[in-house]
Design a protein around this motif. Structure first.
Motif, PDB file in Angstrom:
ATOM      1  N   GLY A  51      42.714  40.724  36.122  1.00  8.27           N
ATOM      2  CA  GLY A  51      43.247  42.181  36.522  1.00  8.27           C
ATOM      3  C   GLY A  51      42.319  43.110  36.101  1.00  8.27           C
ATOM      4  N   THR A  52      41.868  43.054  34.919  1.00 10.73           N
ATOM      5  CA  THR A  52      40.555  44.087  34.490  1.00 10.73           C
ATOM      6  C   THR A  52      39.457  44.090  35.426  1.00 10.73           C
ATOM      7  N   VAL A  53      38.964  42.969  35.902  1.00  7.44           N
ATOM      8  CA  VAL A  53      37.830  43.043  36.819  1.00  7.44           C
ATOM      9  C   VAL A  53      38.224  43.489  38.121  1.00  7.44           C
ATOM     10  N   ILE A  54      39.371  43.346  38.469  1.00 11.18           N
ATOM     11  CA  ILE A  54      39.802  43.927  39.814  1.00 11.18           C
ATOM     12  C   ILE A  54      39.907  45.275  39.678  1.00 11.18           C
ATOM     13  N   ILE A  55      40.867  45.933  38.564  1.00 16.58           N
ATOM     14  CA  ILE A  55      41.145  47.187  38.785  1.00 16.58           C
ATOM     15  C   ILE A  55      40.010  47.954  38.086  1.00 16.58           C
ATOM     16  N   SER A  56      39.203  47.829  37.147  1.00 19.42           N
ATOM     17  CA  SER A  56      38.015  48.727  36.970  1.00 19.42           C
ATOM     18  C   SER A  56      36.970  48.380  37.450  1.00 19.42           C
ATOM     19  N   GLY A  57      36.777  46.974  38.267  1.00 20.96           N
ATOM     20  CA  GLY A  57      35.340  46.717  38.788  1.00 20.96           C
ATOM     21  C   GLY A  57      35.226  46.982  40.227  1.00 20.96           C
ATOM     22  N   ILE A  58      36.414  47.437  40.801  1.00 16.96           N
ATOM     23  CA  ILE A  58      36.242  47.759  42.235  1.00 16.96           C
ATOM     24  C   ILE A  58      35.823  49.391  42.093  1.00 16.96           C
ATOM     25  N   PRO A  59      36.419  50.212  41.441  1.00 19.60           N
ATOM     26  CA  PRO A  59      35.616  51.457  41.413  1.00 19.60           C
ATOM     27  C   PRO A  59      34.238  51.631  41.013  1.00 19.60           C
ATOM     28  N   LEU A  60      33.998  50.707  40.171  1.00 16.70           N
ATOM     29  CA  LEU A  60      32.600  50.761  39.691  1.00 16.70           C
ATOM     30  C   LEU A  60      31.849  50.188  40.893  1.00 16.70           C
ATOM     31  N   LEU A  61      31.969  48.996  41.576  1.00 20.63           N
ATOM     32  CA  LEU A  61      31.356  48.727  42.736  1.00 20.63           C
ATOM     33  C   LEU A  61      31.189  49.544  43.745  1.00 20.63           C
ATOM     34  N   TYR A  62      32.520  50.316  44.151  1.00 21.09           N
ATOM     35  CA  TYR A  62      32.346  51.349  45.056  1.00 21.09           C
ATOM     36  C   TYR A  62      31.358  52.429  44.697  1.00 21.09           C
ATOM     37  N   LEU A  63      31.007  52.888  43.403  1.00 23.18           N
ATOM     38  CA  LEU A  63      30.246  53.967  42.917  1.00 23.18           C
ATOM     39  C   LEU A  63      28.810  53.393  43.136  1.00 23.18           C
ATOM     40  N   ALA A  64      28.481  52.220  42.897  1.00 21.26           N
ATOM     41  CA  ALA A  64      27.270  51.713  42.821  1.00 21.26           C
ATOM     42  C   ALA A  64      26.781  51.525  44.210  1.00 21.26           C
ATOM     43  N   ILE A  65      27.585  51.026  45.034  1.00 22.52           N
ATOM     44  CA  ILE A  65      27.079  50.997  46.611  1.00 22.52           C
ATOM     45  C   ILE A  65      26.895  52.513  47.177  1.00 22.52           C
ATOM     46  N   TRP A  66      28.021  53.353  46.918  1.00 24.11           N
ATOM     47  CA  TRP A  66      27.638  54.668  47.303  1.00 24.11           C
ATOM     48  C   TRP A  66      26.486  55.485  47.015  1.00 24.11           C
ATOM     49  N   ARG A  67      26.100  55.034  45.638  1.00 17.95           N
ATOM     50  CA  ARG A  67      24.739  55.750  45.591  1.00 17.95           C
ATOM     51  C   ARG A  67      23.650  55.312  45.904  1.00 17.95           C
ATOM     52  N   ILE A  68      23.785  53.859  46.217  1.00 22.68           N
ATOM     53  CA  ILE A  68      22.543  53.148  47.067  1.00 22.68           C
ATOM     54  C   ILE A  68      22.406  53.711  48.302  1.00 22.68           C
ATOM     55  N   ILE A  69      23.573  54.062  49.040  1.00 20.02           N
ATOM     56  CA  ILE A  69      23.795  54.506  50.327  1.00 20.02           C
ATOM     57  C   ILE A  69      23.121  56.045  50.415  1.00 20.02           C
ATOM     58  N   PHE A  97      35.986  37.682  30.581  1.00 19.50           N
ATOM     59  CA  PHE A  97      36.461  38.816  29.492  1.00 19.50           C
ATOM     60  C   PHE A  97      35.170  39.645  29.473  1.00 19.50           C
ATOM     61  N   ALA A  98      33.915  38.951  29.254  1.00 18.57           N
ATOM     62  CA  ALA A  98      32.754  39.781  29.223  1.00 18.57           C
ATOM     63  C   ALA A  98      32.889  40.776  30.456  1.00 18.57           C
ATOM     64  N   ALA A  99      32.902  40.286  31.852  1.00 16.96           N
ATOM     65  CA  ALA A  99      32.989  40.816  32.986  1.00 16.96           C
ATOM     66  C   ALA A  99      34.048  41.880  33.037  1.00 16.96           C
ATOM     67  N   GLY A 100      35.261  41.740  32.524  1.00 16.91           N
ATOM     68  CA  GLY A 100      36.377  42.782  32.380  1.00 16.91           C
ATOM     69  C   GLY A 100      35.963  43.916  31.380  1.00 16.91           C
ATOM     70  N   GLU A 101      35.381  43.383  30.137  1.00 21.16           N
ATOM     71  CA  GLU A 101      35.111  44.344  29.251  1.00 21.16           C
ATOM     72  C   GLU A 101      34.170  45.517  29.639  1.00 21.16           C
ATOM     73  N   VAL A 102      32.918  45.061  30.235  1.00 17.05           N
ATOM     74  CA  VAL A 102      32.024  46.023  30.627  1.00 17.05           C
ATOM     75  C   VAL A 102      32.477  47.039  31.607  1.00 17.05           C
ATOM     76  N   ALA A 103      33.333  46.417  32.549  1.00 18.08           N
ATOM     77  CA  ALA A 103      33.989  47.420  33.450  1.00 18.08           C
ATOM     78  C   ALA A 103      34.851  48.275  32.998  1.00 18.08           C
ATOM     79  N   PHE A 104      35.712  47.760  31.962  1.00 17.15           N
ATOM     80  CA  PHE A 104      36.788  48.548  31.395  1.00 17.15           C
ATOM     81  C   PHE A 104      36.153  50.109  30.723  1.00 17.15           C
ATOM     82  N   ILE A 105      35.150  49.522  29.805  1.00 22.14           N
ATOM     83  CA  ILE A 105      34.395  50.412  28.940  1.00 22.14           C
ATOM     84  C   ILE A 105      33.976  51.644  29.887  1.00 22.14           C
ATOM     85  N   MET A 106      33.438  51.306  31.074  1.00 24.64           N
ATOM     86  CA  MET A 106      32.787  52.309  32.154  1.00 24.64           C
ATOM     87  C   MET A 106      34.018  53.027  32.580  1.00 24.64           C
TER      88      MET A 106
END
Length: 631
Positions: A51-69, A97-106
């Protein structure tokens, strides 16, 4: 659609949900990691950390891809990209847990930064609403109300008392007093007659005047003021986050160390742990948490700071520019001097006569004299035969006294002799920047009453304290030179630039910036808005300042207490220092965690916990700012 989903997931409510999922996964994960019995929630179909990976990870992935483009050059590589790599690596080895933690802190860091940088944008709209919409054009002696945009250069316009002047122009008939505070910040209406200029957006206070339009539409003074605010607003680039500036070397270094760790140890878990602990989450949190604490501290003291960037810039300021009226002064008139030229009439008697004569006057100077007399409980008498000559003075009968109250020209025109004694007193009052009302009975000048803006009592000490902090001060005002010099001398400001229109204030600030000064502008009026926007950082007097000035400025002094300026400077200095300390400590913690990871003493989960502890440490350091005392 994607943008809406991203905004929804990165919002405060969903971030709280993501934190709840991560907390749900934490306790059983810790028990299993440190050798306890497994407490996995077997009744759940998926690991809660998903749940954490999906909720906090998708905006993080969106931001990374947007900046690359969309980002140019090296700025395509961002902290978001590094954390996405670490997140996917942790997922690949099954450590959710490690994946969700870094995404949540961001996600928390992004929310904190948004909270410190959101700023109101209503000021420009309010300024635009001041623009007149209609004007009264004279054609063959007939008046016709027309839209302001139909007024052409050379048109003859009639402006009645109380109306806003729709264009810049030259008076061709009539006399009046014009409130020019919107343009110059002057506390007093300016008397105007034939041949003198008037400006769009200013207010005709008394007499009816006819003007010839000289600058219309986009060329008018008010429209220039609006454009200057727009231009200055566009110059304000958002603060680039420290973590993103460092990402250009963080990403390749992290990947290189992770690859080398895998090559030399043959353990993919070690490589993933390096990526997790290398994530700059504490670095990301260092700035917004310190700024949030400082903003909370400032709010307790009646100082509203709208952005973290303003705090950082205030710490670098070495020159503070002040407006006069409403900033160094209260912006209100008060009687400062009473001089009687007739030995048989006391100053109190002269005040009683003048105030009685002015009771029916609408002029600000006359009203101020009446209010002063009432405050001193001076008896007032009934006045008769009242007559006001716009821009000059009044005639009235008070009991057996026939009185004239007005300027020197008015009294001279009515046969009053102004001798050397009176001239000397007037010149002395002019040098002090005071407005004078002469009082005459019959053909004799019996006295003068001087009025002045009231200096804030804390102004002098404030300038002295700034000087002790090696911060220079300068006065930028629309008032006349003598008035400006007088008040500057009273508070200890040595640099003075007077009789400035809004664009000239902007030019003065730009000249200071060209000399490599970091400039803070402090003002309160509509006319200060362009200068407030142009300065590196700006503050407005909150309780009595105009809404436009408050919205244009990045800082508002809600109590109008100038002693808060040195406090604000010290607070901003401490904030910048705290941010630097936090960044240094976070880098040290990351370095130590990398060494432990390479020694295989940390796993992705324990690495994430150490990484989380570093982030909490940064938050605690920032929190100390909230209760620190800045005397």
């Amino acid at each position: 659609m994607i943008k809406k989903l991203n905004d929804f997931l990165s919002g405060f409510p969903m971030t709280i949900v993501a934190g709840a999922f991560l907390l749900l996964d934490l306790v059983p994960h810790l028990m299993e990691e440190f050798g306890g019995s497994s407490m996995r929630l077997s009744f759940l179909p998926l690991d809660p950390a998903w749940g954490t990976v999906i909720i906090s990870g998708i905006p993080l992935l969106y931001l990374a891809i947007w900046r690359i483009i969309y980002n140019p050059g090296i700025s395509k590589i961002s902290s978001a990209l590094l954390i996405c790599i670490a997140m996917f690596a942790a997922i690949a080895i099954g450590d959710l847990f490690a994946a969700g933690e870094v995404a949540f802190i961001m996600a928390i860091g992004a929310l904190l930064e948004d909270a410190t940088t959101n700023r109101a944008k209503k000021g420009l709209k309010q300024l635009i609403r001041l623009a007149p919409t209609k004007g009264r054009r004279l054609t063959d002696g007939k008046e016709k109300m027309i839209p302001a945009e139909e007024i052409r250069q050379g048109d003859i316009l009639r402006i009645l008392p109380g109306e806003t002047i729709p264009v810049d122009g030259t008076i061709i008939n009539g006399e009046t007093s014009v409130d020019q505070s919107i343009m110059t910040g002057e506390s007093l209406p300016v008397d105007k007659g034939a041949g003198e200029e008037v400006f769009c957006g200013t207010i005709n206070r008394f007499g009816s005047i006819d003007i010839s339009a000289t600058k219309v539409g986009e060329n008018s003074s008010l429209q220039k003021l609006i454009r200057m605010v727009q231009d200055a607003e566009n110059k304000q680039a958002p603060m680039q986050r420290i973590a993103d500036r460092a990402a250009s070397w963080l990403v390749p270094v992290a990947l290189l160390i992770a690859i080398l760790a895998y090559v030399f140890t043959g353990n993919i878990v070690t490589a993933v742990t390096v990526l997790v602990v290398f994530c700059p989450c504490a670095l990301v949190l260092a700035t917004p948490t310190a700024i949030m604490a400082a903003i909370g501290q400032a709010t307790k003291h009646g100082v509203i700071i709208k952005s973290g960037e303003a705090l950082e810039k205030m710490g670098k300021v070495d020159m503070i520019a002040f407006d006069k009226t409403g900033t160094l002064t209260y912006g209100r008139l008060d009687v400062s001097d009473m001089i009687s030229f007739d030995e048989t009439i006391s100053e109190t008697e002269m005040l009683s006569l003048a105030a009685s004569a002015e009771t029916r006057s609408e002029h600000p100077l006359g009203k101020a004299i009446v209010e002063y007399a009432k405050s001193k409980e001076v008896p007032l008498m009934e006045s008769n035969s009242f007559n006001m000559i716009t821009g000059k003075g009044i005639f009235a009968k008070v009991g057996s006294h026939s009185l004239l109250c007005g300027n020197e020209k008015f009294l001279t025109e009515n046969g009053v002799w102004i001798d050397n004694k009176v001239q000397s007193a007037l010149e002395r009052l002019r040098i002090q920047g005071k407005a004078s009302i002469l009082v005459a009975e019959g053909q004799k000048c019996i006295g003068v009453i001087a009025l002045s803006d009231v200096l804030r009592p804390e102004a002098k000490e404030m300038v002295s304290r700034l000087s002790d902090m090696h911060t220079r001060t300068i006065l930028l005002t629309g008032d006349n030179q003598k008035t400006a010099d007088y008040f500057a001398q009273k508070v200890g400001i040595s640099e003075v630039r007077a009789e400035l229109l809004p664009e000239e204030k902007v030019q003065s600030i730009e000249n200071l910036q060209a000399e490599n000064h970091k400039v803070c502008m402090i003002g309160d009026g509509i006319n200060d808005a362009p200068a407030l926007k142009t300065a590196d950082v700006s503050a407005a007097m909150g309780s009595m300042g105009s809404d436009i000035a408050i919205d244009a400025a990045e800082i508002a002094l809600m109590s109008d207490d100038l002693s808060k300026i040195p406090y604000l400077k010290r607070l901003s200095n401490a904030t910048v220092k705290t941010i630097k300390v936090s960044i240094t400590l976070s880098m040290c913690i990351n370095f130590a965690a990398i060494v432990l990871s390479l020694m295989e003493l940390l796993t992705p989960t324990t690495g994430a916990l150490v990484h989380n502890a570093g982030s909490c440490f940064v938050v605690l350091i920032a929190a100390l700012l909230y209760d620190r005392k800045f005397e």
